[in-house]
Motif scaffolding. Structure first.
Motif, PDB file in Angstrom:
ATOM      1  N   LYS A  86      16.612   4.788 -40.199  1.00 20.86           N
ATOM      2  CA  LYS A  86      16.895   5.990 -40.972  1.00 20.86           C
ATOM      3  C   LYS A  86      17.547   5.649 -42.301  1.00 20.86           C
ATOM      4  O   LYS A  86      17.218   6.242 -43.336  1.00 20.86           O
ATOM      5  N   MET A  87      18.484   4.689 -42.303  1.00 13.88           N
ATOM      6  CA  MET A  87      19.211   4.338 -43.514  1.00 13.88           C
ATOM      7  C   MET A  87      18.529   3.239 -44.326  1.00 13.88           C
ATOM      8  O   MET A  87      19.067   2.743 -45.300  1.00 13.88           O
ATOM      9  N   ARG A  88      17.339   2.821 -43.866  1.00 17.06           N
ATOM     10  CA  ARG A  88      16.568   1.799 -44.568  1.00 17.06           C
ATOM     11  C   ARG A  88      17.338   0.484 -44.710  1.00 17.06           C
ATOM     12  O   ARG A  88      17.253  -0.199 -45.729  1.00 17.06           O
ATOM     13  N   LEU A  89      18.093   0.134 -43.675  1.00 22.13           N
ATOM     14  CA  LEU A  89      18.772  -1.151 -43.605  1.00 22.13           C
ATOM     15  C   LEU A  89      18.366  -1.824 -42.305  1.00 22.13           C
ATOM     16  O   LEU A  89      18.295  -1.155 -41.258  1.00 22.13           O
ATOM     17  N   PRO A  90      18.082  -3.126 -42.308  1.00 23.44           N
ATOM     18  CA  PRO A  90      17.722  -3.800 -41.048  1.00 23.44           C
ATOM     19  C   PRO A  90      18.879  -3.726 -40.063  1.00 23.44           C
ATOM     20  O   PRO A  90      20.045  -3.720 -40.452  1.00 23.44           O
ATOM     21  N   HIS A  91      18.545  -3.660 -38.800  1.00 23.31           N
ATOM     22  CA  HIS A  91      19.577  -3.449 -37.764  1.00 23.31           C
ATOM     23  C   HIS A  91      19.383  -4.458 -36.640  1.00 23.31           C
ATOM     24  O   HIS A  91      18.252  -4.722 -36.219  1.00 23.31           O
ATOM     25  N   LEU A  92      20.482  -5.013 -36.170  1.00 23.23           N
ATOM     26  CA  LEU A  92      20.425  -5.975 -35.066  1.00 23.23           C
ATOM     27  C   LEU A  92      21.098  -5.371 -33.845  1.00 23.23           C
ATOM     28  O   LEU A  92      22.243  -4.916 -33.918  1.00 23.23           O
ATOM     29  N   VAL A  93      20.372  -5.374 -32.719  1.00 23.25           N
ATOM     30  CA  VAL A  93      20.899  -4.840 -31.461  1.00 23.25           C
ATOM     31  C   VAL A  93      21.091  -6.001 -30.489  1.00 23.25           C
ATOM     32  O   VAL A  93      20.109  -6.575 -30.007  1.00 23.25           O
ATOM     33  N   PRO A  94      22.342  -6.389 -30.187  1.00 24.60           N
ATOM     34  CA  PRO A  94      22.563  -7.407 -29.152  1.00 24.60           C
ATOM     35  C   PRO A  94      22.153  -6.834 -27.792  1.00 24.60           C
ATOM     36  O   PRO A  94      22.468  -5.678 -27.482  1.00 24.60           O
ATOM     37  N   LEU A  95      21.464  -7.614 -27.013  1.00 25.67           N
ATOM     38  CA  LEU A  95      20.961  -7.142 -25.727  1.00 25.67           C
ATOM     39  C   LEU A  95      21.823  -7.679 -24.596  1.00 25.67           C
ATOM     40  O   LEU A  95      22.078  -8.890 -24.510  1.00 25.67           O
ATOM     41  N   SER A  96      22.243  -6.798 -23.735  1.00 21.46           N
ATOM     42  CA  SER A  96      22.991  -7.206 -22.548  1.00 21.46           C
ATOM     43  C   SER A  96      22.048  -7.881 -21.566  1.00 21.46           C
ATOM     44  O   SER A  96      20.820  -7.717 -21.653  1.00 21.46           O
ATOM     45  N   PRO A  97      22.584  -8.638 -20.606  1.00 19.45           N
ATOM     46  CA  PRO A  97      21.716  -9.241 -19.579  1.00 19.45           C
ATOM     47  C   PRO A  97      20.883  -8.193 -18.848  1.00 19.45           C
ATOM     48  O   PRO A  97      19.722  -8.448 -18.498  1.00 19.45           O
ATOM     49  N   GLN A  98      21.450  -6.997 -18.636  1.00 15.87           N
ATOM     50  CA  GLN A  98      20.702  -5.938 -17.949  1.00 15.87           C
ATOM     51  C   GLN A  98      19.518  -5.470 -18.794  1.00 15.87           C
ATOM     52  O   GLN A  98      18.438  -5.185 -18.261  1.00 15.87           O
ATOM     53  N   ALA A  99      19.713  -5.381 -20.120  1.00 12.93           N
ATOM     54  CA  ALA A  99      18.613  -4.973 -21.002  1.00 12.93           C
ATOM     55  C   ALA A  99      17.512  -6.023 -21.021  1.00 12.93           C
ATOM     56  O   ALA A  99      16.318  -5.694 -20.972  1.00 12.93           O
ATOM     57  N   VAL A 100      17.894  -7.290 -21.087  1.00 14.31           N
ATOM     58  CA  VAL A 100      16.911  -8.378 -21.093  1.00 14.31           C
ATOM     59  C   VAL A 100      16.120  -8.368 -19.789  1.00 14.31           C
ATOM     60  O   VAL A 100      14.894  -8.569 -19.778  1.00 14.31           O
ATOM     61  N   GLU A 101      16.786  -8.096 -18.688  1.00 13.01           N
ATOM     62  CA  GLU A 101      16.108  -8.064 -17.388  1.00 13.01           C
ATOM     63  C   GLU A 101      15.023  -6.992 -17.352  1.00 13.01           C
ATOM     64  O   GLU A 101      13.917  -7.216 -16.846  1.00 13.01           O
ATOM     65  N   ILE A 102      15.332  -5.817 -17.920  1.00 17.56           N
ATOM     66  CA  ILE A 102      14.335  -4.738 -17.957  1.00 17.56           C
ATOM     67  C   ILE A 102      13.116  -5.172 -18.765  1.00 17.56           C
ATOM     68  O   ILE A 102      11.967  -4.946 -18.362  1.00 17.56           O
ATOM     69  N   LEU A 103      13.351  -5.823 -19.905  1.00 14.83           N
ATOM     70  CA  LEU A 103      12.240  -6.243 -20.762  1.00 14.83           C
ATOM     71  C   LEU A 103      11.410  -7.337 -20.109  1.00 14.83           C
ATOM     72  O   LEU A 103      10.185  -7.374 -20.281  1.00 14.83           O
ATOM     73  N   ARG A 104      12.040  -8.222 -19.366  1.00 20.14           N
ATOM     74  CA  ARG A 104      11.272  -9.266 -18.676  1.00 20.14           C
ATOM     75  C   ARG A 104      10.410  -8.665 -17.558  1.00 20.14           C
ATOM     76  O   ARG A 104       9.327  -9.177 -17.262  1.00 20.14           O
ATOM     77  N   GLU A 105      10.870  -7.577 -16.961  1.00 21.98           N
ATOM     78  CA  GLU A 105      10.049  -6.874 -15.966  1.00 21.98           C
ATOM     79  C   GLU A 105       8.859  -6.191 -16.640  1.00 21.98           C
ATOM     80  O   GLU A 105       7.764  -6.119 -16.075  1.00 21.98           O
ATOM     81  N   LEU A 106       9.096  -5.667 -17.854  1.00 20.60           N
ATOM     82  CA  LEU A 106       8.056  -4.926 -18.574  1.00 20.60           C
ATOM     83  C   LEU A 106       7.043  -5.848 -19.246  1.00 20.60           C
ATOM     84  O   LEU A 106       5.864  -5.495 -19.396  1.00 20.60           O
TER      85      LEU A 106
END
Length: 406
Positions: A269-289
């Motif tokens: 929205k603000m036209r600035l790049p954004h970095l989202v640190p991923l928790s182990p739980q978030a990484v686990e969901i993505l590895r399942e997907l």
């Protein structure tokens, strides 16, 4: 002798151009191909000139004479009718080039490069639906405050008060651009401050009570819809990005080994790049997907085409099917949930939270944050947040505040 309609009708083309004179310098010119043009021959500034008065039969004899007489009146006043016509045409073209719609589309084209696509399209739809049909063809410098008010009051009349405020704001932005580019001298929209009904504050529905959050997370785990939508629902509270950023997430933006999601500026929205640190739980969901959608572009593709992201209503519809009402929880509500609990319960520093929400946070020198600001602290915050949600989902015994993070 003056011309007559009968004489004009009987005149036939020959192998040479003919001129049938009517008087006062006007004549009918007949080409070998049969075309008939009314001309006026006159002198101005010592030079002989000619002025077109139209074509026959579109312009009849009587109308041609009226045009001749009007031109001769200009000559009597010291005005060259040919130059006067050019000036009138130029003025008309200039007014057309400076119409509200032309200037608004020019403004939109210049600004849209700094907006996300959905925001840009919404602004243009507002203008096309609610402003252009009534004011689009008007020269922008001539439109009055009353005309703007009359136009936006049509929006108010259908009950869309917030939309009326937004479109009036857009009109004001177009006027400021017109002033900056020399197409207007003042902005009449500023005269309408306070003229529209006030917008009633409306908060996006969000669950922020810790015990209720646990129930929401358990409902998500029990969701019976598609696996892709279920993954999006599980992922959303862990990253609390905007709904559009979530559904447009692409595999190329993720580094699962480094547990990072780098969202490019054009998606923010603000036209600035954004970095989202991923928790182990978030990484686990993505590895399942990943085995299901990892070879495509989007994490959460549309059910109709893998080349398109999921619908902007997919998460919202899933929440409704799970029984959460419109005034209880929304797709945007995951952000409000995180902001409230991280501050009031887990007691993380507000600037860490604002950075992670991708809100504009400025340093003491007034500069906007960069994407890696407080990255180490934000990693810890995101991990603590995921663990807290996990505990809430398990048994709800995670309601005590943590030690305040410095």
């Amino acid at each position: 002798m003056p011309l007559t309609n009968v004489a004009i009708s009987k005149a036939k083309p020959t192998d040479k151009t003919q001129r049938l004179f009517d008087g006062g310098g006007m004549y009918l010119e007949i080409s070998p191909a049969g075309g008939k043009w009314w001309r006026l021959k006159y002198r101005y500034g010592g030079k002989e000139k000619r002025l077109s008065l139209g074509t026959f039969p579109d312009t009849g004899l009587a109308e041609a004479r009226e045009k001749r007489d009007a031109a001769r009146k200009l000559l009597a006043s010291g005005i060259d009718p040919g130059e006067q016509r050019k000036a009138t045409k130029a003025a008309g073209e200039d007014r057309s080039a400076n119409s509200f719609e032309v200037v608004a589309r020019e403004w939109h084209a210049k600004q849209s490069s700094t907006w996300v696509e959905l925001h840009a399209s919404r602004i243009m739809l507002r203008l096309e639906n609610d402003i252009f049909p009534w004011l689009g063809s008007r020269p922008i410098a001539d439109i009055t405050a009353k005309e703007f008010l009359t136009t936006v009051n049509r929006i108010v009349a259908r009950g869309a008060v917030e939309s009326a405020h937004r479109v009036l704001q857009n009109c004001g932005q177009v006027l400021r651009y017109a002033i900056a580019t020399g197409r207007a001298e003042r902005n009449p929209v500023t005269d309408l401050r306070g003229a529209l009904p006030s917008v009633k504050p409306k908060n996006l529905a969000a669950i922020t009570d810790p015990s209720a959050i646990g129930g929401l997370l358990r409902a998500i785990d029990a969701y019976q819809g598609t696996f892709i939508t279920k993954c999006a629902l599980r992922f959303a509270p862990l990253v609390f990005v905007r709904p559009g950023e979530l559904r447009h997430a692409e595999w190329a933006e993720f580094n699962l080994d480094k547990a990072e999601w780098n969202i490019p500026a054009e998606k923010m929205k603000m036209r600035l790049p954004h970095l989202v640190p991923l928790s182990p739980q978030a990484v686990e969901i993505l590895r399942e997907l990943q085995p299901l959608t990892g070879t495509g572009q989007y994490l959460f593709p549309s059910a109709r085409s893998p080349k398109r992201p999921m619908s902007n209503n997919a998460v919202l519809s899933a929440l409704r099917r799970m029984g959460f009402a419109t005034d209880e929880m929304s797709g945007h509500g995951f952000r409000a949930m995180a902001r409230t609990v991280l501050d009031e319960v887990l007691q993380f520093r507000p600037d860490y939270i604002e950075h992670q929400l991708a809100h504009t946070v400025r340093d003491p020198n007034g500069r906007a944050y960069n994407r890696t600001a407080h990255l180490s602290e934000r990693r810890q915050m995101m991990a603590a947040w995921a663990s807290y949600l996990e505990a809430l989902k398990a048994d709800g015994n995670a309601l005590m505040p943590m030690r305040k993070t410095e």
